[in-house]
Write a protein that holds these residues in place. Structure first.
Motif, PDB file in Angstrom:
ATOM      1  N   GLY A 134      63.894   0.852  68.421  1.00 55.17           N
ATOM      2  CA  GLY A 134      63.299  -0.058  67.286  1.00 55.17           C
ATOM      3  C   GLY A 134      62.500   0.133  66.538  1.00 55.17           C
ATOM      4  O   GLY A 134      61.689   1.435  66.491  1.00 55.17           O
ATOM      5  N   GLY A 135      62.505  -0.502  65.202  1.00 56.10           N
ATOM      6  CA  GLY A 135      61.532   0.038  64.334  1.00 56.10           C
ATOM      7  C   GLY A 135      60.282  -1.042  64.095  1.00 56.10           C
ATOM      8  O   GLY A 135      59.035  -0.612  63.504  1.00 56.10           O
ATOM      9  N   SER A 136      60.417  -2.279  64.488  1.00 57.01           N
ATOM     10  CA  SER A 136      59.248  -3.119  64.285  1.00 57.01           C
ATOM     11  C   SER A 136      58.126  -3.039  65.121  1.00 57.01           C
ATOM     12  O   SER A 136      57.034  -3.159  64.383  1.00 57.01           O
ATOM     13  CB  SER A 136      59.958  -4.556  64.511  1.00 57.01           C
ATOM     14  N   ASP A 137      58.334  -2.647  66.270  1.00 58.14           N
ATOM     15  CA  ASP A 137      57.120  -2.412  67.233  1.00 58.14           C
ATOM     16  C   ASP A 137      56.660  -0.949  67.152  1.00 58.14           C
ATOM     17  O   ASP A 137      56.739  -0.195  67.921  1.00 58.14           O
ATOM     18  CB  ASP A 137      57.684  -2.868  68.694  1.00 58.14           C
ATOM     19  N   GLY A 366      59.307  -2.936  57.160  1.00 58.93           N
ATOM     20  CA  GLY A 366      58.810  -3.963  57.681  1.00 58.93           C
ATOM     21  C   GLY A 366      59.734  -5.400  57.447  1.00 58.93           C
ATOM     22  O   GLY A 366      59.927  -5.403  56.213  1.00 58.93           O
ATOM     23  N   THR A 367      60.394  -5.685  58.228  1.00 63.20           N
ATOM     24  CA  THR A 367      61.265  -6.809  58.142  1.00 63.20           C
ATOM     25  C   THR A 367      60.498  -8.019  57.597  1.00 63.20           C
ATOM     26  O   THR A 367      59.313  -8.372  58.059  1.00 63.20           O
ATOM     27  CB  THR A 367      62.168  -7.104  59.472  1.00 63.20           C
ATOM     28  N   ARG A 368      61.373  -9.114  57.096  1.00 60.89           N
ATOM     29  CA  ARG A 368      60.931 -10.519  56.737  1.00 60.89           C
ATOM     30  C   ARG A 368      60.030 -11.068  57.788  1.00 60.89           C
ATOM     31  O   ARG A 368      59.012 -11.713  57.901  1.00 60.89           O
ATOM     32  CB  ARG A 368      62.040 -11.425  56.262  1.00 60.89           C
TER      33      ARG A 368
HETATM   34  C1  LIG Z   1      68.335   2.053  54.490  1.00 62.65           C
HETATM   35  C2  LIG Z   1      67.239   2.122  55.456  1.00 62.65           C
HETATM   36  C3  LIG Z   1      66.249   2.982  54.943  1.00 62.65           C
HETATM   37  C4  LIG Z   1      65.269   3.136  55.928  1.00 62.65           C
HETATM   38  N1  LIG Z   1      64.463   4.363  55.734  1.00 62.65           N
HETATM   39  C5  LIG Z   1      63.453   4.466  56.690  1.00 62.65           C
HETATM   40  C6  LIG Z   1      62.586   5.663  56.773  1.00 62.65           C
HETATM   41  O1  LIG Z   1      62.731   6.422  55.734  1.00 62.65           O
HETATM   42  N2  LIG Z   1      61.661   5.850  57.361  1.00 62.65           N
HETATM   43  C7  LIG Z   1      61.637   4.956  58.570  1.00 62.65           C
HETATM   44  O2  LIG Z   1      60.495   5.158  59.601  1.00 62.65           O
HETATM   45  N3  LIG Z   1      62.348   3.701  58.934  1.00 62.65           N
HETATM   46  C8  LIG Z   1      63.132   3.643  57.908  1.00 62.65           C
HETATM   47  N4  LIG Z   1      64.051   2.374  57.942  1.00 62.65           N
HETATM   48  C9  LIG Z   1      63.884   1.680  59.252  1.00 62.65           C
HETATM   49  C10 LIG Z   1      63.308   0.289  58.858  1.00 62.65           C
HETATM   50  O3  LIG Z   1      61.997   0.471  58.612  1.00 62.65           O
HETATM   51  C11 LIG Z   1      63.808  -0.682  60.266  1.00 62.65           C
HETATM   52  O4  LIG Z   1      65.006  -0.616  60.074  1.00 62.65           O
HETATM   53  C12 LIG Z   1      62.998  -1.665  60.154  1.00 62.65           C
HETATM   54  O5  LIG Z   1      61.251  -1.599  60.607  1.00 62.65           O
HETATM   55  C13 LIG Z   1      63.300  -2.686  61.403  1.00 62.65           C
HETATM   56  O6  LIG Z   1      63.542  -1.966  62.653  1.00 62.65           O
HETATM   57  P1  LIG Z   1      64.766  -2.231  63.445  1.00 62.65           P
HETATM   58  O7  LIG Z   1      65.920  -1.788  62.532  1.00 62.65           O
HETATM   59  O8  LIG Z   1      64.860  -1.445  64.426  1.00 62.65           O
HETATM   60  O9  LIG Z   1      64.876  -3.492  63.892  1.00 62.65           O
HETATM   61  P2  LIG Z   1      64.177  -4.280  65.162  1.00 62.65           P
HETATM   62  O10 LIG Z   1      63.027  -3.876  65.229  1.00 62.65           O
HETATM   63  O11 LIG Z   1      65.011  -3.764  66.318  1.00 62.65           O
HETATM   64  O12 LIG Z   1      64.213  -5.866  64.790  1.00 62.65           O
HETATM   65  C14 LIG Z   1      65.637  -6.524  64.809  1.00 62.65           C
HETATM   66  C15 LIG Z   1      65.230  -7.999  64.183  1.00 62.65           C
HETATM   67  O13 LIG Z   1      64.441  -8.584  65.301  1.00 62.65           O
HETATM   68  C16 LIG Z   1      63.430  -9.158  64.443  1.00 62.65           C
HETATM   69  N5  LIG Z   1      62.172  -9.096  65.059  1.00 62.65           N
HETATM   70  C17 LIG Z   1      61.610  -7.973  65.872  1.00 62.65           C
HETATM   71  N6  LIG Z   1      60.467  -8.058  66.531  1.00 62.65           N
HETATM   72  C18 LIG Z   1      60.231  -9.465  66.155  1.00 62.65           C
HETATM   73  C19 LIG Z   1      59.079 -10.415  66.300  1.00 62.65           C
HETATM   74  N7  LIG Z   1      57.888  -9.971  67.000  1.00 62.65           N
HETATM   75  N8  LIG Z   1      59.202 -11.794  65.662  1.00 62.65           N
HETATM   76  C20 LIG Z   1      60.262 -12.312  65.260  1.00 62.65           C
HETATM   77  N9  LIG Z   1      61.351 -11.421  64.661  1.00 62.65           N
HETATM   78  C21 LIG Z   1      61.196 -10.060  65.258  1.00 62.65           C
HETATM   79  C22 LIG Z   1      63.309  -8.339  63.195  1.00 62.65           C
HETATM   80  O14 LIG Z   1      62.766  -8.840  62.030  1.00 62.65           O
HETATM   81  C23 LIG Z   1      65.010  -8.208  62.919  1.00 62.65           C
HETATM   82  O15 LIG Z   1      65.254  -8.977  62.286  1.00 62.65           O
HETATM   83  C24 LIG Z   1      65.122   2.392  57.001  1.00 62.65           C
HETATM   84  C25 LIG Z   1      66.019   1.301  57.330  1.00 62.65           C
HETATM   85  C26 LIG Z   1      67.062   1.204  56.289  1.00 62.65           C
HETATM   86  C27 LIG Z   1      68.038   0.227  56.659  1.00 62.65           C
END
Ligand SMILES: Cc1cc2nc3c(=O)[nH]c(=O)nc-3n(C[C@H](O)[C@H](O)[C@H](O)COP(=O)(O)OP(=O)(O)OC[C@H]3O[C@@H](n4cnc5c(N)ncnc54)[C@H](O)[C@@H]3O)c2cc1C
Length: 382
Positions: A134-137, A366-368
């Motif tokens: 996961g990336g958000s946490d 950081g997601t929406r």
């Molecule tokens: C093309 C691309 C390039 C990238 N480049 C980099 C990079 O250079 N370095 C790097 O470190 N990362 C990079 N990223 C990663 C990006 O920062 C993460 O994809 C992003 O932070 C989300 O993490 P995740 O994909 O693991 O989603 P998750 O954290 O698993 O989240 C999945 C869904 O759940 C939602 N969600 C999660 N927690 C909550 C909450 N508390 N409340 C409500 N909704 C929630 C999220 O908004 C999302 O919709 C890249 C991503 C992409 C697609």
């Protein structure tokens, strides 16, 4: 050049914008479709961009940068976005998310050599925070670095890393302490560190930017490579995110504006029922709605940029701005494709590519949902 007026811009800003616009017209736009198909950028482009000063905006002069208020970065991002490729931006400017923590660590033994090489376009740097779990946490990252004499031994994995295959240096978030934000450190890892491997990922858009999964398998790195004090990496990461969010907001606006301009030109030339389609009221009203939302978002973008220049912006401002601009592109890009009709579904129109690039902007940096959460908490509403 992107057409707009603003009370915030002075003659130096406009002269800089002109020089970037010329570079984009001459060195990028003629080649971008091919680079997208090739899945990468030619090595000479990094040198050219560095020579024009595009890599050094706002970085210390002694490392090859130049003093600049945040409008310089926003203006150059908007101009480069006219090429209609977010992948180009992600690839060329990965260092903007990778080296700021290193710049802040003035005692780091590799700071000067790595930053100078990166800002001169000779080497490249990437940021590795997101993990397969996961990336958000961010505070919950699992990749661990354990001390062994003068080394850290790193085990774990990172994914979705921009420039993950091509970079020479990686700013990697690792767990050196206990659970939570207080146990996170940043370490600078060279591409040839023992036990460090990478595999490429395929994706929806951003084709000319490589994205990879990184594997650390008893990867050894000197303790001296740590950036800042041990377990003090989290504030660096948060500060870094603020810069990234302004860049992504400017990119979303610039790409949305590029799609609008392509749609406007198309509407003035494409004829149906004996007249250019802009003479059909529904098409010109679509364009008017698009322009109004673009102009409003640009005013907001420049207002927050001005607040940043005065050290008055809060993280909530950047989170909300990023969401506003990524919502904008998610509205503009499909409308542009619609105005282009079948041509908008075909490769080599900007609108087709920009349409494929909309979602990454509301996920990366950081997601929406996380932006809204951060903003709501920081406003003190909870
Ligand atoms: C093309 C691309 C390039 C990238 N480049 C980099 C990079 O250079 N370095 C790097 O470190 N990362 C990079 N990223 C990663 C990006 O920062 C993460 O994809 C992003 O932070 C989300 O993490 P995740 O994909 O693991 O989603 P998750 O954290 O698993 O989240 C999945 C869904 O759940 C939602 N969600 C999660 N927690 C909550 C909450 N508390 N409340 C409500 N909704 C929630 C999220 O908004 C999302 O919709 C890249 C991503 C992409 C697609």
């Amino acid at each position: 050049m992107a057409a707009y007026r603003s009370i915030y811009l002075n003659d130096e800003h406009l002269a800089f914008r002109d020089s970037v616009a010329r570079f984009v017209d001459e060195q990028i736009i003629p080649h971008i479709n091919q680079w997208e198909e090739d899945g990468g950028l030619p090595s000479e482009l990094y040198q050219q961009a560095a020579e024009l000063g595009l890599f050094g905006i706002g970085y210390p002069e002694e490392l090859g940068g130049f003093e600049a208020d945040p409008f310089y970065k926003v203006l150059s991002t908007i101009e480069i976005s006219r090429a209609g490729s977010g992948g180009l931006m992600a690839n060329l400017f990965t260092h903007d998310i990778a080296i700021p923590p290193l710049i802040l660590d003035t005692q780091h033994p590799l700071r000067d050599s790595v930053c100078t090489a990166v800002l001169s376009g000779q080497q490249r740097a990437a940021l590795a925070i997101t993990e397969p779990s996961g990336g958000s946490d961010v505070a919950n990252i699992q990749t661990r670095a354990s001390r062994d004499g003068d080394d850290y031994v790193i085990n774990g994995s990172k994914t979705f890393i921009t420039s993950g295959m091509d970079a020479d240096w990686f700013t990697v978030a690792v767990r050196t302490g206990g659970e939570g934000a207080g146990g996170v450190s940043l370490i600078l890892v060279p591409r040839d560190a023992p036990g460090f491997t990478r595999t490429p990922l395929k994706k929806m858009g951003w084709w000319c930017s490589d994205t990879a999964t990184l594997y650390f398998d008893d990867c050894r790195v000197p303790v001296a490579n740590r950036i800042g004090p041990e377990n003090a990496g989290f504030p660096f990461i948060m500060q870094n995110f603020n810069n990234e969010r302004l860049g992504l907001a400017a990119q979303a606006w610039g790409l949305a504006n590029a799609a609008f301009e392509e749609a406007l030109e198309w509407a003035q030339q494409r004829k149906t029922f004996g007249k250019p389609i802009i003479h059909h009221q529904v098409i010109r009203h679509k364009l008017t709605d698009m322009r109004a939302r673009l102009d409003a978002a640009r005013a907001y973008l420049f207002e927050i940029t001005w607040l940043i220049s005065k050290n008055q912006a809060k993280p909530a401002d950047l989170a909300q701005l990023k969401n506003h601009c990524t919502d904008l592109i998610e509205y503009i890009a499909p409308e542009a494709v619609q105005i282009l009709g079948g041509a908008g579904y075909m490769r080599e129109t900007k609108s087709e590519r920009i349409f494929r690039e909309t979602k990454v902007l509301s996920i990366g940096g950081g997601t929406r949902e996380i932006m809204n959460e951060l903003a709501a908490r920081q406003q003190g509403w909870l």
